[in-house]
Structures are given as structure tokens and as C-alpha cells.
Scaffold this motif. Sequence first.
Motif, PDB file in Angstrom:
ATOM      1  N   UNK A 235       0.851  -1.200   0.000  1.00  0.00           N
ATOM      2  CA  UNK A 235       0.000   0.000   0.000  1.00  0.00           C
ATOM      3  C   UNK A 235       0.882   1.244   0.000  1.00  0.00           C
ATOM      4  N   UNK A 236       0.590   2.219  -0.864  1.00  0.00           N
ATOM      5  CA  UNK A 236       1.433   3.421  -0.902  1.00  0.00           C
ATOM      6  C   UNK A 236       1.380   4.216   0.394  1.00  0.00           C
ATOM      7  N   UNK A 237       2.539   4.648   0.839  1.00  0.00           N
ATOM      8  CA  UNK A 237       2.631   5.487   2.048  1.00  0.00           C
ATOM      9  C   UNK A 237       2.826   6.949   1.673  1.00  0.00           C
ATOM     10  N   UNK A 238       3.328   7.178   0.462  1.00  0.00           N
ATOM     11  CA  UNK A 238       3.607   8.540  -0.002  1.00  0.00           C
ATOM     12  C   UNK A 238       2.911   8.753  -1.347  1.00  0.00           C
ATOM     13  N   UNK A 239       2.335   9.935  -1.516  1.00  0.00           N
ATOM     14  CA  UNK A 239       1.779  10.306  -2.819  1.00  0.00           C
ATOM     15  C   UNK A 239       2.687  11.341  -3.460  1.00  0.00           C
TER      16      UNK A 239
ATOM     17  N   UNK B  83      -4.215  17.176   7.103  1.00  0.00           N
ATOM     18  CA  UNK B  83      -3.164  17.546   8.060  1.00  0.00           C
ATOM     19  C   UNK B  83      -1.922  16.667   7.884  1.00  0.00           C
ATOM     20  N   UNK B  84      -1.932  15.806   6.894  1.00  0.00           N
ATOM     21  CA  UNK B  84      -0.709  15.044   6.585  1.00  0.00           C
ATOM     22  C   UNK B  84       0.387  16.028   6.180  1.00  0.00           C
ATOM     23  N   UNK B  85       1.667  15.685   6.429  1.00  0.00           N
ATOM     24  CA  UNK B  85       2.728  16.576   5.980  1.00  0.00           C
ATOM     25  C   UNK B  85       2.735  16.710   4.456  1.00  0.00           C
ATOM     26  N   UNK B  86       2.780  17.955   3.987  1.00  0.00           N
ATOM     27  CA  UNK B  86       2.801  18.226   2.543  1.00  0.00           C
ATOM     28  C   UNK B  86       4.143  18.861   2.189  1.00  0.00           C
ATOM     29  N   UNK B  87       4.798  18.288   1.195  1.00  0.00           N
ATOM     30  CA  UNK B  87       6.107  18.769   0.755  1.00  0.00           C
ATOM     31  C   UNK B  87       5.942  19.355  -0.646  1.00  0.00           C
TER      32      UNK B  87
ATOM     33  N   UNK C  65       8.639   9.395   7.437  1.00  0.00           N
ATOM     34  CA  UNK C  65       8.248   8.009   7.743  1.00  0.00           C
ATOM     35  C   UNK C  65       9.225   7.386   8.730  1.00  0.00           C
ATOM     36  N   UNK C  66      10.495   7.733   8.587  1.00  0.00           N
ATOM     37  CA  UNK C  66      11.539   7.152   9.441  1.00  0.00           C
ATOM     38  C   UNK C  66      11.406   7.578  10.897  1.00  0.00           C
ATOM     39  N   UNK C  67      10.719   8.678  11.145  1.00  0.00           N
ATOM     40  CA  UNK C  67      10.610   9.129  12.539  1.00  0.00           C
ATOM     41  C   UNK C  67       9.830   8.129  13.386  1.00  0.00           C
TER      42      UNK C  67
ATOM     43  N   UNK D  49      -5.673  10.465   4.162  1.00  0.00           N
ATOM     44  CA  UNK D  49      -5.397   9.820   5.454  1.00  0.00           C
ATOM     45  C   UNK D  49      -6.055   8.448   5.525  1.00  0.00           C
ATOM     46  N   UNK D  50      -7.318   8.431   5.111  1.00  0.00           N
ATOM     47  CA  UNK D  50      -8.111   7.195   5.124  1.00  0.00           C
ATOM     48  C   UNK D  50      -7.458   6.095   4.309  1.00  0.00           C
ATOM     49  N   UNK D  51      -6.826   6.460   3.212  1.00  0.00           N
ATOM     50  CA  UNK D  51      -6.258   5.434   2.339  1.00  0.00           C
ATOM     51  C   UNK D  51      -4.876   4.974   2.822  1.00  0.00           C
ATOM     52  N   UNK D  52      -4.401   5.550   3.916  1.00  0.00           N
ATOM     53  CA  UNK D  52      -3.143   5.078   4.510  1.00  0.00           C
ATOM     54  C   UNK D  52      -1.924   5.884   4.110  1.00  0.00           C
ATOM     55  N   UNK D  53      -2.118   6.962   3.336  1.00  0.00           N
ATOM     56  CA  UNK D  53      -0.963   7.800   2.988  1.00  0.00           C
ATOM     57  C   UNK D  53      -0.463   8.519   4.231  1.00  0.00           C
ATOM     58  N   UNK D  54       0.851   8.740   4.298  1.00  0.00           N
ATOM     59  CA  UNK D  54       1.426   9.415   5.469  1.00  0.00           C
ATOM     60  C   UNK D  54       2.151  10.707   5.116  1.00  0.00           C
ATOM     61  N   UNK D  55       2.361  10.940   3.840  1.00  0.00           N
ATOM     62  CA  UNK D  55       3.062  12.153   3.411  1.00  0.00           C
ATOM     63  C   UNK D  55       2.695  12.403   1.941  1.00  0.00           C
ATOM     64  N   UNK D  56       2.521  13.676   1.599  1.00  0.00           N
ATOM     65  CA  UNK D  56       2.175  14.001   0.210  1.00  0.00           C
ATOM     66  C   UNK D  56       3.199  14.975  -0.356  1.00  0.00           C
TER      67      UNK D  56
END
Length: 164
Positions: free
Chosen positions: A6-10, A84-88, A136-138, A58-65
Amino acid sequence: MPKKRRPLVAILMGSRTDLQAMRLAEEALSEFQVPFETRVISAHRSADRLFAYAEAAERTGLECIIAGAGGAAHLPGLVAAKTVLPVVGVPIPSTSLLGMDSLLSIVQMPRGTPVATMAIGAPGAFNAGLFAVAVLGSSRPPLRARLQAWRRQRAAELFKAEVP
Ligand code: RP5
């Protein structure tokens, strides 16, 4: 067949023309075997789709965009408005102002809705990938250890390249 993770980052971008730079974000995430998905979703051409994607993130399991955009470059800010996910943010070099417009647009988010803004173009895109790995590493010590090892390796290569 191995199960797809499952993707963690978009990795989002406003146009296919952004892909050349944004491939570097993919490269960085691939280096750390972080599962990601890449989507072209424009803030001004497909705003409804963008909102739906960011709201569901968030619902789909992403942790960073990671969001790359050029010109008025409102994509990262609009994503940040919806999650509110971290956006880069990655400022894409534009034809008229070489990405200065994108940089100033993305970096000038008003107080309250942050976007972590990287450098213009490919180096920024690669760093966006590394930044997502750090996020993610944190909470994943093995991934953090791989990032530390990667950094040590970069330093070692530098010393090796030094003229005796
Ligand atoms: C932005 O406008 C995109 O992020 C792209 O960098 C820029 C130009 O888009 P195209 O006209 O090349 O599709 O939305």
C-alpha cells in the motif's frame, strides 16, 4: 506473485510536463523501497478531483504528500488545506520565470497551513523524496537507520573523491 504494498507517499503534480523533475522524487523513494503512487492532478483544471484525493488521503493510509507545481503553483497549498498530513512542495521550473514564481508561491503559505518547500526543480524533487523518508523514518527505526547509512555513504563518497 508478491503482494503490492500500500502506498505510504503520494507524488502529485499539476501537469505531465512536471514529470521530468518529479521522477527524482520517485527515485529517492525507490532507493529506500518506500511504496508510493504518482498522480497528475491539476489544482485549476481538476480542483474537485484534487479535493477528493486530499480529503481521502489519510483514510487510504498515505502518510506524506509530495506536490510539485509550476507558475502560480497552488497545488501544494490546496492539498495542505484539505489534509493535516505533511505536505512537501516542489517548485517546478516555469518557462517565463524559471521557477522563481513557483518557489515564491509555494513557500509563502500563510500562517496556519504549512507546506515544507524544497528547492526548484529536480534537486528539490529528490530532496522531497528524502524528506518523506525522514517523515516516515521518525516512527520506523529500521528506515531511519537506512537513511543514516545512506547519508554516511554520501560523505564517504565525497572523501573518496578528494584529491590526495
Ligand atoms: C502548473 O502549470 C503545472 O504544475 C505546470 O508546471 C504548469 C504548466 O502546465 P502545462 O501548461 O505545461 O500543462 O499547473
